[in-house]
Design a protein around this motif. Structure first.
Motif, PDB file in Angstrom:
ATOM      1  N   TYR A 249      -9.680   1.835   7.479  1.00  0.00           N
ATOM      2  CA  TYR A 249     -10.162   1.671   6.105  1.00  0.00           C
ATOM      3  C   TYR A 249      -9.065   2.053   5.115  1.00  0.00           C
ATOM      4  CZ  TYR A 249     -14.770   1.355   8.306  1.00  0.00           C
ATOM      5  OH  TYR A 249     -15.829   0.972   9.078  1.00  0.00           O
ATOM      6  N   LEU A 250      -8.727   3.341   5.087  1.00  0.00           N
ATOM      7  CA  LEU A 250      -7.691   3.797   4.159  1.00  0.00           C
ATOM      8  C   LEU A 250      -6.338   3.160   4.467  1.00  0.00           C
ATOM      9  CD1 LEU A 250      -6.936   5.648   1.800  1.00  0.00           C
ATOM     10  CD2 LEU A 250      -6.597   7.499   3.450  1.00  0.00           C
ATOM     11  N   ASN A 251      -6.099   2.860   5.746  1.00  0.00           N
ATOM     12  CA  ASN A 251      -4.817   2.249   6.113  1.00  0.00           C
ATOM     13  C   ASN A 251      -4.936   0.751   6.392  1.00  0.00           C
ATOM     14  OD1 ASN A 251      -6.217   2.482   8.503  1.00  0.00           O
ATOM     15  ND2 ASN A 251      -4.492   3.262   9.707  1.00  0.00           N
ATOM     16  N   SER A 252      -5.976   0.119   5.842  1.00  0.00           N
ATOM     17  CA  SER A 252      -6.092  -1.337   6.001  1.00  0.00           C
ATOM     18  C   SER A 252      -4.985  -2.033   5.223  1.00  0.00           C
ATOM     19  CB  SER A 252      -7.452  -1.821   5.487  1.00  0.00           C
ATOM     20  OG  SER A 252      -7.527  -1.694   4.080  1.00  0.00           O
ATOM     21  N   ALA A 253      -4.714  -3.274   5.590  1.00  0.00           N
ATOM     22  CA  ALA A 253      -3.647  -4.028   4.928  1.00  0.00           C
ATOM     23  C   ALA A 253      -3.916  -4.176   3.429  1.00  0.00           C
ATOM     24  CB  ALA A 253      -3.514  -5.410   5.584  1.00  0.00           C
ATOM     25  N   ALA A 254      -5.181  -4.427   3.069  1.00  0.00           N
ATOM     26  CA  ALA A 254      -5.520  -4.613   1.658  1.00  0.00           C
ATOM     27  C   ALA A 254      -5.323  -3.316   0.875  1.00  0.00           C
ATOM     28  CB  ALA A 254      -6.960  -5.103   1.520  1.00  0.00           C
ATOM     29  N   THR A 255      -5.676  -2.173   1.476  1.00  0.00           N
ATOM     30  CA  THR A 255      -5.512  -0.892   0.798  1.00  0.00           C
ATOM     31  C   THR A 255      -4.039  -0.569   0.607  1.00  0.00           C
ATOM     32  OG1 THR A 255      -7.568  -0.107   1.805  1.00  0.00           O
ATOM     33  CG2 THR A 255      -6.117   1.549   0.863  1.00  0.00           C
ATOM     34  N   ILE A 256      -3.255  -0.786   1.632  1.00  0.00           N
ATOM     35  CA  ILE A 256      -1.813  -0.533   1.530  1.00  0.00           C
ATOM     36  C   ILE A 256      -1.197  -1.408   0.443  1.00  0.00           C
ATOM     37  CG2 ILE A 256       0.396  -0.804   2.728  1.00  0.00           C
ATOM     38  CD1 ILE A 256      -1.101  -0.005   5.324  1.00  0.00           C
ATOM     39  N   ALA A 257      -1.584  -2.682   0.411  1.00  0.00           N
ATOM     40  CA  ALA A 257      -1.039  -3.598  -0.599  1.00  0.00           C
ATOM     41  C   ALA A 257      -1.424  -3.155  -2.005  1.00  0.00           C
ATOM     42  CB  ALA A 257      -1.543  -5.019  -0.337  1.00  0.00           C
ATOM     43  N   ALA A 258      -2.637  -2.622  -2.161  1.00  0.00           N
ATOM     44  CA  ALA A 258      -3.084  -2.175  -3.493  1.00  0.00           C
ATOM     45  C   ALA A 258      -2.304  -0.947  -3.943  1.00  0.00           C
ATOM     46  CB  ALA A 258      -4.583  -1.876  -3.459  1.00  0.00           C
ATOM     47  N   PHE A 259      -2.071  -0.002  -3.030  1.00  0.00           N
ATOM     48  CA  PHE A 259      -1.237   1.153  -3.380  1.00  0.00           C
ATOM     49  C   PHE A 259       0.196   0.713  -3.679  1.00  0.00           C
ATOM     50  CE2 PHE A 259      -4.458   3.966  -1.301  1.00  0.00           C
ATOM     51  CZ  PHE A 259      -4.602   4.878  -2.337  1.00  0.00           C
ATOM     52  N   GLN A 260       0.673  -0.278  -2.928  1.00  0.00           N
ATOM     53  CA  GLN A 260       2.031  -0.775  -3.164  1.00  0.00           C
ATOM     54  C   GLN A 260       2.166  -1.342  -4.571  1.00  0.00           C
ATOM     55  OE1 GLN A 260       4.746  -0.650  -0.690  1.00  0.00           O
ATOM     56  NE2 GLN A 260       5.712  -0.829  -2.708  1.00  0.00           N
ATOM     57  N   SER A 421       9.259   4.231  -1.947  1.00  0.00           N
ATOM     58  CA  SER A 421       8.745   2.923  -2.368  1.00  0.00           C
ATOM     59  C   SER A 421       7.950   2.218  -1.271  1.00  0.00           C
ATOM     60  CB  SER A 421       9.901   2.018  -2.801  1.00  0.00           C
ATOM     61  OG  SER A 421      10.804   1.808  -1.710  1.00  0.00           O
ATOM     62  N   ASN A 422       7.867   2.830  -0.079  1.00  0.00           N
ATOM     63  CA  ASN A 422       7.179   2.200   1.049  1.00  0.00           C
ATOM     64  C   ASN A 422       5.764   2.749   1.159  1.00  0.00           C
ATOM     65  OD1 ASN A 422       6.274   1.114   3.422  1.00  0.00           O
ATOM     66  ND2 ASN A 422       8.024   1.766   4.657  1.00  0.00           N
ATOM     67  N   ALA A 423       4.798   2.052   0.586  1.00  0.00           N
ATOM     68  CA  ALA A 423       3.417   2.523   0.615  1.00  0.00           C
ATOM     69  C   ALA A 423       2.874   2.586   2.025  1.00  0.00           C
ATOM     70  CB  ALA A 423       2.544   1.611  -0.245  1.00  0.00           C
ATOM     71  N   SER A 424       3.321   1.701   2.895  1.00  0.00           N
ATOM     72  CA  SER A 424       2.780   1.632   4.247  1.00  0.00           C
ATOM     73  C   SER A 424       2.958   2.946   4.997  1.00  0.00           C
ATOM     74  CB  SER A 424       3.445   0.493   5.022  1.00  0.00           C
ATOM     75  OG  SER A 424       2.915   0.420   6.332  1.00  0.00           O
ATOM     76  N   SER A 425       4.144   3.511   4.950  1.00  0.00           N
ATOM     77  CA  SER A 425       4.402   4.747   5.689  1.00  0.00           C
ATOM     78  C   SER A 425       3.639   5.919   5.090  1.00  0.00           C
ATOM     79  CB  SER A 425       5.905   5.049   5.720  1.00  0.00           C
ATOM     80  OG  SER A 425       6.403   5.265   4.401  1.00  0.00           O
ATOM     81  N   ILE A 426       3.543   5.956   3.779  1.00  0.00           N
ATOM     82  CA  ILE A 426       2.835   7.059   3.112  1.00  0.00           C
ATOM     83  C   ILE A 426       1.348   6.995   3.418  1.00  0.00           C
ATOM     84  CG2 ILE A 426       2.234   8.066   0.876  1.00  0.00           C
ATOM     85  CD1 ILE A 426       4.899   6.851  -0.159  1.00  0.00           C
ATOM     86  N   VAL A 427       0.771   5.807   3.301  1.00  0.00           N
ATOM     87  CA  VAL A 427      -0.654   5.648   3.582  1.00  0.00           C
ATOM     88  C   VAL A 427      -0.958   5.971   5.036  1.00  0.00           C
ATOM     89  CG1 VAL A 427      -2.575   4.009   3.685  1.00  0.00           C
ATOM     90  CG2 VAL A 427      -1.020   3.979   1.726  1.00  0.00           C
TER      91      VAL A 427
END
Length: 443
Positions: A249-260, A421-427
């Motif tokens: 959920y929190l690490n879904s692709a859509a969530t990561i893209a939104a944080f990005q 700048s990498n939301a994926s790793s942070i999330v």
């Protein structure tokens, strides 16, 4: 499903230290007995999260004074005493104090608490079930009471309802030739994320900063409260329905893209972690993401800079529309020995007149329908936009008994995006931490 009555992590040491310094403000004295004054009145003790000299604190003072002078107080032989315990800058001091009081057995009869903490406080033994103590007439008059329920039971009554939006400086928009693109926006006719980005790009040369998103508030619940709708609007999610699963959920692709997106807005110069918290008020920034509490600030302190040349725009929509909601509530504690008397006080604290008085001071939306009717907001006013948006797109923060841990994870992502700048790793990191915390609760 069995739940652990868990004292919130990361505050245990602070709470233990505070236990040694808690004042004689317990709810009931020795052996959980009611406290009586010299005239035989039952003392109902209330603790609030703001300073007495603040506008909200003075509103609480007025409504409790009015109760003590009322026939209701005299007939039921009740006196209210209020303790003002303002939150620290990180917003954890008040919560830590509640934990310390719970551990020592000195919780007051009634407390204020932030609605997203309902599940957490109910399951950990801070809040009392008040379902059968509050009249159905009162319960049915609230705009939205579900945020104060847990497992079908009522644990609080909202003081006010919360809605946030994007404040905008009409002069800056007018000078940039953009006013006609936004001035007629409503909750039904909101801009899209793409339109929001386009306008931010056009404003870069016309002001010091297109928008202050209050990213610098990432150590406070303010960041979670204001920013979570941007994630939901873009198809993101946070937790499973039972509030116990973050992975997927929190690490879904859509969530990561939104944080990005948020980090991309920083990189594009649309917003900044180093914005001034008064930049919008002083006319430097074109827009400002904030709640209703900024309305009285502008009208009482910044009329010289802004006058009436400002308004509020709805949250931009993506695959869906979402806006912030959920505010502070009154609740009875489990250590209250005078439950019937405290219930009478609770109903007074959230009465129609009390709701009007408090929201006049805070700029928020009343939680009671009868108070909203008294307010009679003018269509087109900033208050009406917030109220209308609340009705149509208001979406709560996720329900979970581990809400403090969730909020910490959310704010950890926002903080992490300052320097990475990498939301994926942070999330991913925050999701793992949050899931580990969730797994510590028994199911």
């Amino acid at each position: 499903m069995k739940k652990v009555k868990k004292v919130f992590q990361a505050t245990a040491a602070a709470a233990l230290a505070m236990v040694m310094s808690v004042s004689l403000f317990g709810c009931s004295g020795d052996n959980n007995e009611p406290v009586l004054d010299e005239d035989g009145n039952t003392i109902v003790q209330v603790m609030v999260h703001v300073a007495q000299q603040s506008a909200e604190g003075m509103a609480y003072n007025r409504i409790t004074d009015s109760f003590n002078a009322s026939d209701t107080a005299k007939e039921n032989k009740i006196r209210v005493r209020v303790r003002y315990s303002p939150r620290s800058n990180s917003a954890t001091g008040y919560e830590t104090e509640l934990i310390a009081m719970m551990n020592q057995g000195t919780l007051p009869d009634i407390i204020t608490f932030d609605a997203p903490n309902t599940w957490s406080y109910a399951s950990s033994g801070i809040l009392e079930d008040i379902t059968d103590l509050i009249s159905k007439e009162t319960q049915n008059d609230f705009f939205e009471i579900s945020k104060n329920t847990y497992e079908g039971k009522l644990y609080g009554l909202p003081i006010q309802e919360s809605s946030a939006g994007i404040y905008y400086n009409k002069k800056i928009f007018r000078d940039a030739g953009l006013l006609n693109r936004v001035e007629n926006m409503t909750a039904d006719n909101a801009w899209t994320i793409a339109e929001f980005e386009s306008i931010c790009a056009e404003l870069k040369d016309d002001c010091a900063l297109p928008i202050d998103l209050q990213l610098y508030m990432a150590n406070d619940e303010t960041a979670t409260y204001l920013l979570y709708p941007f994630i939901l609007a873009q198809g993101g999610s946070f937790l499973s329905e039972d509030g116990m699963t973050a992975t997927g959920y929190l690490n879904s692709a859509a969530t990561i893209a939104a944080f990005q997106k948020i980090r991309n807005w920083v990189d594009s110069g649309y917003t900044s972690y180093d914005a001034s918290d008064v930049g919008f008020y002083t006319g430097q920034y074109a827009m400002y993401l904030s709640s209703g509490w900024s309305i009285p600030e502008i009208r009482n302190q910044y009329t010289q800079q802004l006058g009436e040349d400002w308004g509020i725009l709805p949250y931009p929509k993506g695959t869906r529309a979402a806006s912030a909601t959920g505010s502070w509530s009154f609740g009875m504690t489990t250590q209250c020995a005078s439950r019937e008397e405290a219930a009478i006080v609770l109903e007074w604290l959230v009465s129609t007149d009390s709701s009007v008085s408090i929201t006049d001071a805070t700029g928020m939306i009343p939680a009671r329908e009868s108070a909203i009717e008294q307010k009679n907001y003018t269509v087109g006013s900033p208050e009406y936009l917030l109220y209308d948006q609340l009705n149509k797109t208001g979406t709560t923060r996720p329900g979970t008994i581990a809400y403090p841990e969730f909020s910490s994870a959310f704010r950890g992502i926002i903080n992490g995006l300052r320097n990475d700048s990498n939301a994926s790793s942070i999330v991913s990191t925050q999701t793992t931490t949050l899931q580990n915390n969730l797994d510590r609760y028994e199911r």
